[in-house]
Design an enzyme around this catalytic site. Structure first.
Site, PDB file in Angstrom:
ATOM      1  N   SER A  96       7.782  15.060   8.048  1.00 33.24           N
ATOM      2  CA  SER A  96       8.025  14.191   6.896  1.00 33.24           C
ATOM      3  C   SER A  96       7.744  14.987   5.626  1.00 33.24           C
ATOM      4  O   SER A  96       6.599  15.376   5.365  1.00 33.24           O
ATOM      5  CB  SER A  96       7.113  12.955   6.949  1.00 33.24           C
ATOM      6  OG  SER A  96       7.455  12.135   8.034  1.00 33.24           O
ATOM      7  N   LYS A 170      13.192   8.075   5.572  1.00 35.18           N
ATOM      8  CA  LYS A 170      11.850   8.042   6.172  1.00 35.18           C
ATOM      9  C   LYS A 170      10.833   7.482   5.179  1.00 35.18           C
ATOM     10  O   LYS A 170       9.927   6.715   5.551  1.00 35.18           O
ATOM     11  CB  LYS A 170      11.434   9.448   6.615  1.00 35.18           C
ATOM     12  CG  LYS A 170       9.997   9.539   7.152  1.00 35.18           C
ATOM     13  CD  LYS A 170       9.783   8.649   8.368  1.00 35.18           C
ATOM     14  CE  LYS A 170       8.327   8.626   8.823  1.00 35.18           C
ATOM     15  NZ  LYS A 170       7.874   9.872   9.438  1.00 35.18           N
ATOM     16  N   LYS A 238      -0.072  10.475   1.670  1.00 38.52           N
ATOM     17  CA  LYS A 238       0.969  11.429   1.284  1.00 38.52           C
ATOM     18  C   LYS A 238       2.323  10.747   1.186  1.00 38.52           C
ATOM     19  O   LYS A 238       3.043  10.894   0.198  1.00 38.52           O
ATOM     20  CB  LYS A 238       1.033  12.563   2.300  1.00 38.52           C
ATOM     21  CG  LYS A 238       2.147  13.580   2.046  1.00 38.52           C
ATOM     22  CD  LYS A 238       2.407  14.465   3.257  1.00 38.52           C
ATOM     23  CE  LYS A 238       3.084  13.705   4.385  1.00 38.52           C
ATOM     24  NZ  LYS A 238       3.504  14.585   5.515  1.00 38.52           N
TER      25      LYS A 238
END
Length: 293
Positions: A96, A170, A238
């Site tokens: 990711s 995502k 994050k």
């Protein structure tokens, strides 16, 4: 002869992904910075590489499943790694990362004749084990078609747009997950404190508009206080931070995402639970309400 696949990063997700590639008949060479984490895959037929350079050398497909975009870019920028990549091969970024990082990877690799797909996943370790990951792919349609069999060994790939679009999808996924975990935590605590049966309520809601994988799986985790990591909570910081950064660049305000990120920060930094599953946000809610776990 089976195509050679190099998989970089054999953590919670990378290890079962590698096993599924081996089950599908691919020749798999794996590398991890801590070699001991990769070595068990030898029992399943994987070759264990001593370095990222030796892992990618001559591979038809390279899959990176690393901690973040910076880790992948560091490898892509290494002269020895670039020299080892086969012209015409495809690098699949399944970590990711930011959409801009994915596009930068694609641009850097195109210079040496290597195609790139950004294909982050959703489904956690359970999906990785079962080979049922949701795979959101960005990049050229022909590139995706050429590795669809590789991706299908790990889950269900869907092209969602050009380079970087997989990572954008995502991040949208992470926003939905992060916010929904918070809503489920509040609902489960509400039921518990009200004297209801959380298991029975989840069963009653199954198939209704409020039903979801998060309600059924993470709600159950909250009820039995099982927070062994499928996806560590600290990674939400994050991911949700990246969502907010991109939204800011689009002149957007996302209040729910911002609020939930602060709660994951509190869970991680103040309570030391960042390595627990994302469902451990329930612990942060208990603490907020002065309730013992």
């Amino acid at each position: 002869m089976a195509r050679q696949v190099a998989l970089l990063g054999t953590g919670l997700m990378g290890t079962p992904m590698a096993r599924n590639l081996l089950k599908a008949g691919f020749a798999v060479r794996v590398w991890n910075r801590t070699r001991a984490k990769a070595e068990p895959l030898a029992d399943h037929g994987a070759d264990i590489a001593d370095s990222a350079v030796s892992a990618v050398r001559g591979a038809d497909v390279v899959i990176s499943m690393l901690s973040d975009g910076a880790a992948t870019q560091a490898l892509i920028s290494e002269d020895a790694v670039r020299a080892g990549l086969k012209t015409g091969s495809i690098w699949i970024e399944m970590s990711s990362v930011r959409p801009a990082e994915a596009r930068a990877q694609a641009e850097s690799l195109s210079v040496i004749g290597v195609q790139h797909i950004d294909a982050p996943v959703s489904g956690g370790t359970a999906g990785a084990e079962a080979g049922t990951l949701a795979i959101m792919a960005g990049g050229q349609a022909n590139a995706l078609a050429s590795v669809e069999d590789v991706l299908s060994a790990m889950g269900r790939p869907v092209r969602v747009g050009p380079s970087g679009a997989g990572q954008l999808a995502k991040l949208a996924n992470q926003a939905i997950v992060g916010v929904t975990v918070g809503a489920v935590a509040e609902a489960m605590l509400f039921i518990e404190k009200g004297g209801g049966d959380p298991d029975a309520v989840r069963a009653a809601l199954k198939g209704g508009f409020a039903d979801s994988t998060i309600l059924q799986e993470h709600g159950a985790r909250m009820t039995v206080r099982n927070f062994l990591p499928g996806g560590p909570a600290k990674f939400q910081i994050k991911d949700l931070g990246n969502v907010l950064e991109i939204a800011d660049g689009l002149n957007m305000t996302l209040p729910l995402v911002a609020a939930m990120r602060e709660r994951y920060v509190r869970l991680t930094d103040d309570m030391g639970k960042g390595n627990d599953d994302i469902s451990a946000l329930f612990l942060e809610l208990l603490d907020m309400n002065g309730i013992a776990p």
